[in-house]
Design a protein around this motif. Structure first.
Motif, PDB file in Angstrom:
ATOM      1  N   ILE A  19       0.843  -1.208   0.000  1.00  0.00           N
ATOM      2  CA  ILE A  19       0.000   0.000   0.000  1.00  0.00           C
ATOM      3  C   ILE A  19       0.873   1.250   0.000  1.00  0.00           C
ATOM      4  CG2 ILE A  19      -1.748   1.301   1.262  1.00  0.00           C
ATOM      5  CD1 ILE A  19      -2.666  -1.348   2.447  1.00  0.00           C
ATOM      6  N   GLY A 255     -14.469  -3.467   4.936  1.00  0.00           N
ATOM      7  CA  GLY A 255     -13.895  -2.769   3.789  1.00  0.00           C
ATOM      8  C   GLY A 255     -14.980  -2.197   2.903  1.00  0.00           C
ATOM      9  N   ILE A 258     -16.589   0.840   4.494  1.00  0.00           N
ATOM     10  CA  ILE A 258     -15.809   2.070   4.350  1.00  0.00           C
ATOM     11  C   ILE A 258     -15.981   2.649   2.946  1.00  0.00           C
ATOM     12  CG2 ILE A 258     -13.467   3.008   4.318  1.00  0.00           C
ATOM     13  CD1 ILE A 258     -12.822   1.262   6.664  1.00  0.00           C
ATOM     14  N   ALA A 259     -16.021   1.768   1.935  1.00  0.00           N
ATOM     15  CA  ALA A 259     -16.264   2.258   0.576  1.00  0.00           C
ATOM     16  C   ALA A 259     -17.620   2.947   0.497  1.00  0.00           C
ATOM     17  CB  ALA A 259     -16.191   1.110  -0.421  1.00  0.00           C
ATOM     18  N   PHE A 277     -12.191  12.731   1.540  1.00  0.00           N
ATOM     19  CA  PHE A 277     -11.512  12.076   0.426  1.00  0.00           C
ATOM     20  C   PHE A 277     -12.000  12.633  -0.901  1.00  0.00           C
ATOM     21  CE2 PHE A 277     -11.766   8.549  -2.686  1.00  0.00           C
ATOM     22  CZ  PHE A 277     -10.415   8.413  -2.920  1.00  0.00           C
ATOM     23  N   LEU A 289      -4.695  12.610  -0.007  1.00  0.00           N
ATOM     24  CA  LEU A 289      -5.048  11.337  -0.630  1.00  0.00           C
ATOM     25  C   LEU A 289      -4.173  10.225  -0.071  1.00  0.00           C
ATOM     26  CD1 LEU A 289      -5.503  12.189  -4.423  1.00  0.00           C
ATOM     27  CD2 LEU A 289      -7.245  11.573  -2.772  1.00  0.00           C
ATOM     28  N   TYR A 292      -5.069   9.441   3.502  1.00  0.00           N
ATOM     29  CA  TYR A 292      -6.319   8.685   3.569  1.00  0.00           C
ATOM     30  C   TYR A 292      -6.087   7.227   3.184  1.00  0.00           C
ATOM     31  CZ  TYR A 292     -11.108   7.250   2.552  1.00  0.00           C
ATOM     32  OH  TYR A 292     -12.310   6.571   2.518  1.00  0.00           O
ATOM     33  N   LEU A 293      -5.340   7.039   2.089  1.00  0.00           N
ATOM     34  CA  LEU A 293      -5.065   5.667   1.637  1.00  0.00           C
ATOM     35  C   LEU A 293      -4.362   4.866   2.719  1.00  0.00           C
ATOM     36  CD1 LEU A 293      -4.903   3.501  -0.609  1.00  0.00           C
ATOM     37  CD2 LEU A 293      -2.755   4.505  -1.302  1.00  0.00           C
ATOM     38  N   VAL A 296      -6.869   4.243   5.777  1.00  0.00           N
ATOM     39  CA  VAL A 296      -7.856   3.201   5.483  1.00  0.00           C
ATOM     40  C   VAL A 296      -7.166   1.845   5.341  1.00  0.00           C
ATOM     41  CG1 VAL A 296      -9.466   2.406   3.715  1.00  0.00           C
ATOM     42  CG2 VAL A 296      -9.540   4.749   4.462  1.00  0.00           C
ATOM     43  N   GLY A 297      -6.007   1.850   4.670  1.00  0.00           N
ATOM     44  CA  GLY A 297      -5.273   0.594   4.486  1.00  0.00           C
ATOM     45  C   GLY A 297      -4.897  -0.035   5.816  1.00  0.00           C
ATOM     46  N   MET A 300      -7.989  -1.402   7.612  1.00  0.00           N
ATOM     47  CA  MET A 300      -8.511  -2.640   7.024  1.00  0.00           C
ATOM     48  C   MET A 300      -7.596  -3.821   7.276  1.00  0.00           C
ATOM     49  SD  MET A 300     -10.243  -1.751   3.484  1.00  0.00           S
ATOM     50  CE  MET A 300     -11.288  -0.362   3.279  1.00  0.00           C
ATOM     51  N   VAL A 301      -6.295  -3.593   7.077  1.00  0.00           N
ATOM     52  CA  VAL A 301      -5.355  -4.692   7.305  1.00  0.00           C
ATOM     53  C   VAL A 301      -5.404  -5.101   8.780  1.00  0.00           C
ATOM     54  CG1 VAL A 301      -2.923  -5.316   7.340  1.00  0.00           C
ATOM     55  CG2 VAL A 301      -3.850  -4.091   5.397  1.00  0.00           C
TER      56      VAL A 301
ATOM     57  N   SER B 137     -10.295  -8.056   0.758  1.00  0.00           N
ATOM     58  CA  SER B 137     -10.462  -7.401   2.047  1.00  0.00           C
ATOM     59  C   SER B 137     -10.582  -5.891   1.869  1.00  0.00           C
ATOM     60  CB  SER B 137      -9.314  -7.760   2.978  1.00  0.00           C
ATOM     61  OG  SER B 137      -8.132  -7.174   2.526  1.00  0.00           O
ATOM     62  N   PHE B 138     -10.130  -5.389   0.724  1.00  0.00           N
ATOM     63  CA  PHE B 138     -10.291  -3.959   0.480  1.00  0.00           C
ATOM     64  C   PHE B 138     -11.606  -3.626  -0.172  1.00  0.00           C
ATOM     65  CE2 PHE B 138      -6.040  -3.614   1.605  1.00  0.00           C
ATOM     66  CZ  PHE B 138      -5.883  -2.314   1.990  1.00  0.00           C
ATOM     67  N   SER B 139     -12.312  -4.612  -0.622  1.00  0.00           N
ATOM     68  CA  SER B 139     -13.584  -4.471  -1.320  1.00  0.00           C
ATOM     69  C   SER B 139     -13.367  -3.836  -2.693  1.00  0.00           C
ATOM     70  CB  SER B 139     -14.600  -3.678  -0.524  1.00  0.00           C
ATOM     71  OG  SER B 139     -14.646  -2.336  -0.917  1.00  0.00           O
ATOM     72  N   MET B 142     -13.939  -0.031  -3.127  1.00  0.00           N
ATOM     73  CA  MET B 142     -12.873   0.824  -2.617  1.00  0.00           C
ATOM     74  C   MET B 142     -11.728   0.901  -3.639  1.00  0.00           C
ATOM     75  SD  MET B 142     -12.563   2.250   0.392  1.00  0.00           S
ATOM     76  CE  MET B 142     -11.555   3.685   0.221  1.00  0.00           C
ATOM     77  N   PHE B 146     -10.666   4.226  -5.666  1.00  0.00           N
ATOM     78  CA  PHE B 146      -9.331   4.774  -5.520  1.00  0.00           C
ATOM     79  C   PHE B 146      -8.641   4.978  -6.858  1.00  0.00           C
ATOM     80  CE2 PHE B 146      -6.050   6.307  -3.066  1.00  0.00           C
ATOM     81  CZ  PHE B 146      -6.588   6.477  -1.811  1.00  0.00           C
TER      82      PHE B 146
END
Lengths: 324, 306
Positions: A19, A255, A258-259, A277, A289, A292-293, A296-297, A300-301, B137-139, B142, B146
């Motif tokens: 990521i 995940g 969040i989307a 975002f 950006l 945020y990435l 969120v990464g 989620m991880v 897992s990131f869907s 998403m 991105f």
């Protein structure tokens, strides 16, 4: 078990490195830092000197190392719009999204478990069949459309609920919460219902199919044969194993949630991370950006790793073979 | 050909279909929608891409049956003064094109990876499956949000509009391959142990021929079920991206961008710009989902959960 946890952690670290490489690539390609600093009225030679000074002419690998070193210290550069470190901006907006996701999960968990279990126990019942029909309709309506229709009905036509923003906020040690005022709760109703509209049907269907499968299994038949009461069979024997799957899938669903917060927050102008975002995208605010990435990464991880480890604890077959 | 049709008529699938009213109804609705989309230039009363038909004086005219409606515009006009019905028909065409295109792409990637992973196993298999895990897992949404956001920020909104269709197909296709790969891999693992594969191997056929010629045809029913659901998912993703302003530009709107453009006007009472494309989108997705549900019940394949 120990080896399993270590393996999971290594994998999580690898994913975060990947990521960070993507984040670095974004930083390299979106926006020009020299331009951001100097403006237009600076000669090409001065620009070049500045590039050298900032280390932008170094080899890419060295630049990446510098980037990750800064990132480890929580430094992603300043957001050029907010004129503040990007991490600070992210952290100041996070409470809004966390509250939204929290209330949504309460709604989803509180409703999907009883409804899913009920429709698994009485699959032929009229209410269960209605529930299945309603859930496929629910899956087919995009979350932003539900949000818009709710705004049209409850805000424009009926005037019952506010259509945008978070309402009156109370600040507790830097955490701006809307959960302590009536106005805040009124603002929270529609976004959280809209967001749960996409998760709820999925969870009801998941719990139902899982529970039905388990009710057919041998050990449940054995429990019946032992003459246990039906409540004991349903809720102690069958439901406990249903939860196992729900936990794993629930982690993956985070995940997706969040989307979907991005969509919900855009419609309701909810001042959270998703809204931030989309603003950052419009302004090509690279630091924001990237922050945020990474945020969120890591969330989620982290969640996925914890879920995997919990799952490994309760289900030995996972940690022994290492494959789901 | 006629032999195939006879075979199909005797199949359980056709038998079950004839007895399922919901499946028949959604099939009819879907056929009408697809027909409308394919023959959009014949069905739409105006060409929404032609500036001649765009007149700002005509903007926000309500539907025919409401006060102030214009007999020239059945469902009223949008904020740019385009006939809403025609724009919706063209918009659905784009939505379906992207949806189907993305599914074709993801099925090609997913099936290839799934076959290779399942057939060869080992390091390659665990590598691909880990990758699928991580991406899932990131869907998919998403990932898609991105990448479109980054590209749009990088090339600028104007140029993005020109390459939007192929790019959306690429992004949605690449973000959803894991579902295919996992499903196909699971079927390959089950098929690989059967005698006919053993026989083919003993005959001396190469791995490629066994994978594509022998195993692949036997994984078709889960692929069919998955593809149906995935078309609905892809159409939904495209709508979501366009709604966020990351998809089709308003000059060539898909259903999602129409809903987005209408949302600005909903507070001034022009509800039809949002609600009509919204209803059309829901009907489209719902009919595909209902068919997918029917196929899943009948063919009953083992799909990856989640």
């Amino acid at each position: 078990m120990f080896a399993f946890i270590i393996r999971r952690f290594i994998q999580a670290a690898l994913v975060i490195v990947i990521i960070s490489i993507i984040a670095f690539a974004i930083k390299q390609n979106v926006g020009d830092p020299v331009r951001a600093i100097t403006g237009i009225s600076v000669s090409a030679a001065e620009r070049e000197a500045m590039r050298d000074q900032l280390g932008l002419n170094d080899p890419v690998f060295i630049q990446y190392l510098r980037f990750s070193k800064d990132a480890l210290h929580g430094d992603f550069g300043n957001s050029f719009f907010y004129k503040k470190p990007a991490v600070d901006v992210i952290l100041s907006k996070a409470p809004a999204t966390i509250e939204l996701v929290f209330v949504t999960s309460l709604i989803v968990i509180g409703l999907s478990i009883p409804l899913g279990v009920y429709s698994a126990i009485y699959p032929k019942n009229l209410f269960s069949r209605f529930l299945m029909g309603a859930s496929i309709v629910g899956v087919s309506i995009p979350v932003f459309l539900i949000a818009i229709m709710m705004i049209y009905l409850f805000s424009i036509k009926l005037g019952w609920l506010p259509s945008f923003g978070r309402g009156e906020l109370v600040s507790i040690g830097g955490w701006d919460t809307g959960m302590l005022t009536l106005d805040g709760w009124l603002h929270l109703i529609m976004p959280s219902v809209a967001l749960s509209s996409i998760m709820l049907p999925l969870f009801i269907r998941l719990i139902r199919s899982e529970m039905m499968e388990i009710l057919e299994s041998e050990y449940v038949k054995f429990a019946w044969a032992k003459g246990l009461t039906k409540h004991r069979v349903w809720f102690v024997h069958a439901f406990k194993n249903t939860l196992l799957t729900v936990i794993t899938v629930g982690g993956v669903q985070l995940g997706i949630t969040i989307a979907f917060t991005i969509l919900t927050e855009t419609v309701f102008q909810w001042q959270g991370l998703g809204f931030l975002f989309m603003e950052a995208v419009e302004r090509a605010d690279a630091s924001l950006l990237v922050a945020y990435l990474m945020f969120v990464g890591i969330v989620m991880v982290g969640v996925n790793t914890i879920v995997d480890i919990i799952y490994g604890m309760v289900n030995p077959t996972v940690r022994i073979t290492g494959v789901k | 050909m006629s032999r195939h049709i006879d075979n199909f008529k005797q199949s359980y699938l056709w038998y079950a279909f004839k007895r399922d009213k919901v499946a028949i109804a959604s099939m009819i609705v879907l056929c009408i929608l697809v027909f409308t989309a394919v023959f959009a230039p014949l069905i739409a009363t105006y060409n929404p891409y032609d500036p001649i038909n765009t007149d700002v004086m005509n903007s926000e005219i309500p539907p025919l049956w409401m006060e102030g409606g214009d007999s020239a515009f059945l469902m009223g006009t949008d904020a740019q003064g385009r006939d809403l019905f025609s724009t919706m028909v063209y918009g659905m065409r784009i939505s379906l094109l992207i949806g189907v295109g993305a599914v074709v792409l993801q099925s090609v990637i997913g099936i290839t990876i799934g076959l290779i992973s399942g057939y060869f196993g080992g390091k390659l298999d665990s590598f691909f499956m880990r990758m699928a895990d991580v991406q899932l897992s990131f869907s998919y949404l998403m990932v898609a949000i991105f990448f479109t956001a980054i590209l749009q920020a990088a090339v600028g909104v104007g140029r993005f509009g020109e390459i939007a269709i192929p790019f959306l197909i690429l992004v949605i296709g690449f973000s959803q391959w894991p579902q295919y790969a996992r499903t196909v891999r699971a079927s390959v693992l089950a098929e690989k142990k059967k005698e006919y594969v053993e026989a083919a191997r003993v005959t001396g056929f190469g791995a490629g021929r066994i994978m594509w010629g022998h195993i692949f045809p036997n994984t078709l029913s889960p692929i069919l079920v998955l593809s149906t659901i995935q078309v609905a998912n892809a159409v939904m993703s495209e709508a979501a991206l366009s709604f966020l302003g990351l998809g089709m530009p308003i000059s060539r709107p898909s259903l999602g961008s129409l809903i987005n453009s209408g949302f600005e006007y909903i507070f001034s009472g022009a509800w039809w710009i949002t609600i009509f494309p919204g209803v059309l989108l829901v009907v489209l997705i719902l009919s595909i989902n209902l068919l997918g549900d029917f196929l899943r019940d009948v063919l009953n394949p083992k799909l990856y959960k989640g």
